[in-house]
Structures are given as C-alpha cells and as structure tokens.
Write an enzyme that holds these catalytic residues in place. Structure first.
Site, mmCIF file in Angstrom:
data_model
loop_
_atom_site.group_PDB
_atom_site.id
_atom_site.type_symbol
_atom_site.label_atom_id
_atom_site.label_comp_id
_atom_site.label_asym_id
_atom_site.label_seq_id
_atom_site.Cartn_x
_atom_site.Cartn_y
_atom_site.Cartn_z
ATOM 1 N N ILE A 138 19.718 -6.382 -11.838
ATOM 2 C CA ILE A 138 21.040 -7.007 -11.982
ATOM 3 C C ILE A 138 21.964 -6.202 -12.904
ATOM 4 O O ILE A 138 23.184 -6.285 -12.780
ATOM 5 C CB ILE A 138 20.894 -8.476 -12.461
ATOM 6 C CG1 ILE A 138 22.139 -9.283 -12.081
ATOM 7 C CG2 ILE A 138 20.601 -8.569 -13.953
ATOM 8 C CD1 ILE A 138 21.947 -10.785 -12.174
ATOM 9 N N ASN A 165 17.966 -17.569 -23.668
ATOM 10 C CA ASN A 165 17.346 -18.731 -24.319
ATOM 11 C C ASN A 165 18.384 -19.313 -25.275
ATOM 12 O O ASN A 165 19.425 -18.709 -25.519
ATOM 13 C CB ASN A 165 16.036 -18.354 -25.030
ATOM 14 C CG ASN A 165 16.267 -17.310 -26.102
ATOM 15 O OD1 ASN A 165 16.981 -17.546 -27.080
ATOM 16 N ND2 ASN A 165 15.696 -16.127 -25.919
ATOM 17 N N GLY A 202 12.193 -10.171 -20.269
ATOM 18 C CA GLY A 202 12.667 -10.364 -18.900
ATOM 19 C C GLY A 202 14.067 -9.811 -18.665
ATOM 20 O O GLY A 202 14.437 -8.763 -19.197
ATOM 21 N N VAL A 203 14.854 -10.549 -17.874
ATOM 22 C CA VAL A 203 16.192 -10.080 -17.514
ATOM 23 C C VAL A 203 17.107 -10.067 -18.742
ATOM 24 O O VAL A 203 18.002 -9.222 -18.860
ATOM 25 C CB VAL A 203 16.752 -10.924 -16.340
ATOM 26 C CG1 VAL A 203 17.102 -12.330 -16.726
ATOM 27 C CG2 VAL A 203 17.956 -10.239 -15.711
ATOM 28 N N ASP A 204 16.872 -10.969 -19.676
ATOM 29 C CA ASP A 204 17.641 -11.035 -20.930
ATOM 30 C C ASP A 204 17.496 -9.714 -21.698
ATOM 31 O O ASP A 204 18.499 -9.094 -22.108
ATOM 32 C CB ASP A 204 17.090 -12.210 -21.758
ATOM 33 C CG ASP A 204 17.990 -12.617 -22.912
ATOM 34 O OD1 ASP A 204 19.117 -12.107 -22.996
ATOM 35 O OD2 ASP A 204 17.555 -13.460 -23.725
ATOM 36 N N GLY A 250 10.654 -16.646 -14.315
ATOM 37 C CA GLY A 250 9.794 -15.645 -14.948
ATOM 38 C C GLY A 250 9.033 -16.289 -16.094
ATOM 39 O O GLY A 250 8.137 -17.119 -15.884
ATOM 40 N N TYR A 264 9.764 -18.619 -17.997
ATOM 41 C CA TYR A 264 9.846 -20.093 -18.044
ATOM 42 C C TYR A 264 9.064 -20.798 -16.917
ATOM 43 O O TYR A 264 9.032 -22.031 -16.864
ATOM 44 C CB TYR A 264 11.311 -20.542 -18.052
ATOM 45 C CG TYR A 264 12.017 -20.386 -19.396
ATOM 46 C CD1 TYR A 264 11.338 -19.940 -20.526
ATOM 47 C CD2 TYR A 264 13.366 -20.694 -19.535
ATOM 48 C CE1 TYR A 264 11.990 -19.790 -21.751
ATOM 49 C CE2 TYR A 264 14.013 -20.555 -20.771
ATOM 50 C CZ TYR A 264 13.325 -20.098 -21.866
ATOM 51 O OH TYR A 264 13.968 -19.960 -23.075
#
Ligand code: AR6
Length: 180
Positions: free
Chosen positions: A13, A26, A34-36, A125, A127
């Site tokens: 992304i 979060n 992850g993506v964060d 993911g 979560y």
C-alpha cells in the site's frame, strides 16, 4: 481486477498513487508492526510528528475512529489512520467496530476532498480478525458508502497476502452489478 469504482490490487500500500492510503494503526498512534510499520518507514518522520500532535490534542484514536496526517515522502497525499478491533470470540460488536473503521475513514476522506483511496485489510493481521468475514464487512461498508457519496471516484483494496487476495477476488467477482 475492477468492479465499478472498486479495484483490487495485490501489493504494498505504501507505493499507491492515490489521494489517501488508510493505515491499520493502534489507539496509541505511535506506530507498530504490519502495515503500520511499513507506512511509517516509507513515509518518514513527518507522519509520526503529526500523530504525536493529534495525541497531544485528543489522546490517541479509539477503535473504529480515524485521524488524518500527511503521507510524508510516499506518493499519496494523506494517510488516514484508523484502528480496527482485536478479534476475540468472547466479545461481541467486533463486526460493527470493523465497519466503523471503514466508514469513519471514508467520512474523513470526503471531508478532506479525497477522491481516490486505498485500504489495507484492516484487523486481519496482528489483530486476527477472520479474513473472509472481514472482507465481507469491508466490501459491503464501502459499497454502501459509495452509493451515498458520489464524490469518491475510486476505492482500491490492497491485499498483501495471497489468502486475502483470493477472498476479495471471489467476493468481488460474484457481484451481479458493477459497484458504483
Ligand atoms: N501493504 C498492504 N498491506 C499490508 C502491508 C503493506 N505494506 N503489510 C502488511 N499488510 P496488520 P491489524 C497487511 O497486522 O491486524 C500493528 O502493529 C497484512 O497482510 O498490519 O489491523 C498496529 O500498530 C494484513 O492483511 O494490522 C496495530 O498494533 C493487513 O495488512 C496492529 O498491528 C493488516 O495487518 C493492527 O493489527
């Protein structure tokens, strides 16, 4: 793959050329894995600086809500940070909270004049939200929103893992009419 205003991409992304990419953050807004983690790494420090300012003002971001920052050095203009629910079989309401995360991200996008948006598969993911159920919620929430807000031109679901990509491909190809 394309279904009306909805597109499906298998990839990262952080490389998307859209007005806004969505981050599965979060509540602390201070970054994570992850993506964060990928978004903060790719966009640089400007994103964290704005997240800290938002934290100082409103104390983070609740589950299902969303906040907006610059995208730093990524091709997108903005990052909309939302917080999906942690999956737990003993807790009800996770479906609604996941739908809220998609809906409130889209609302904030429209408020900021955003016309093209890319979503990751929020909560699927770290979560652990079940992927098929999460995809159904994501698609139906986006579809309902698009039906009511003509100014959004394109929503791209960006799947990073092959399992999510297959699930989305199946669900989107089964729609009888194009999603407008
Ligand atoms: N581009 C697109 N999708 C990605 C990328 C990427 N570069 N990297 C991972 N994904 P997750 P969550 C997919 O765990 O479940 C963080 O630590 C991944 O394959 O990123 O909502 C936050 O700080 C999965 O399908 O987010 C929170 O603490 C999807 O992104 C927590 O994780 C979501 O996986 C949030 O957990």
């Amino acid at each position: 793959m394309k279904n009306g205003k909805i597109e499906l991409v298998n990839g990262d992304i952080t490389t998307m050329r859209v007005d806004a990419i969505i981050n599965a953050a979060n509540s602390s807004l201070l970054g994570g894995g992850g993506v964060d983690g990928a978004i903060h790494r790719a966009g640089g420090k400007a994103i964290l600086d704005e997240c800290i300012q938002i934290r100082n003002k409103q104390g983070g971001c609740k589950v299902g809500e969303a906040v907006i920052t610059t995208a730093g050095s990524m091709p997108a203009k903005y990052v909309i940070h939302t917080v999906g629910p942690v999956w737990s079989q003993s807790k009800s309401g996770a479906d609604q909270l996941l739908a809220n995360a998609y809906r409130n991200s889209l609302k904030l996008a429209v408020e900021n004049g955003v016309k093209t948006i890319a979503f990751p598969n929020i909560s699927t993911g770290i979560y652990h939200f079940p992927k098929e159920e999460a995809a159904q919620i994501a698609i139906s929430t986006v579809e309902d929103f698009l039906a009511q807000h003509g100014q959004v031109e394109k929503v791209i679901f960006v799947c990073f893992d092959e399992e999510n990509h297959m699930i989305y491909r199946n669900l989107l190809s089964r729609r009888p009419f194009p999603i407008q």
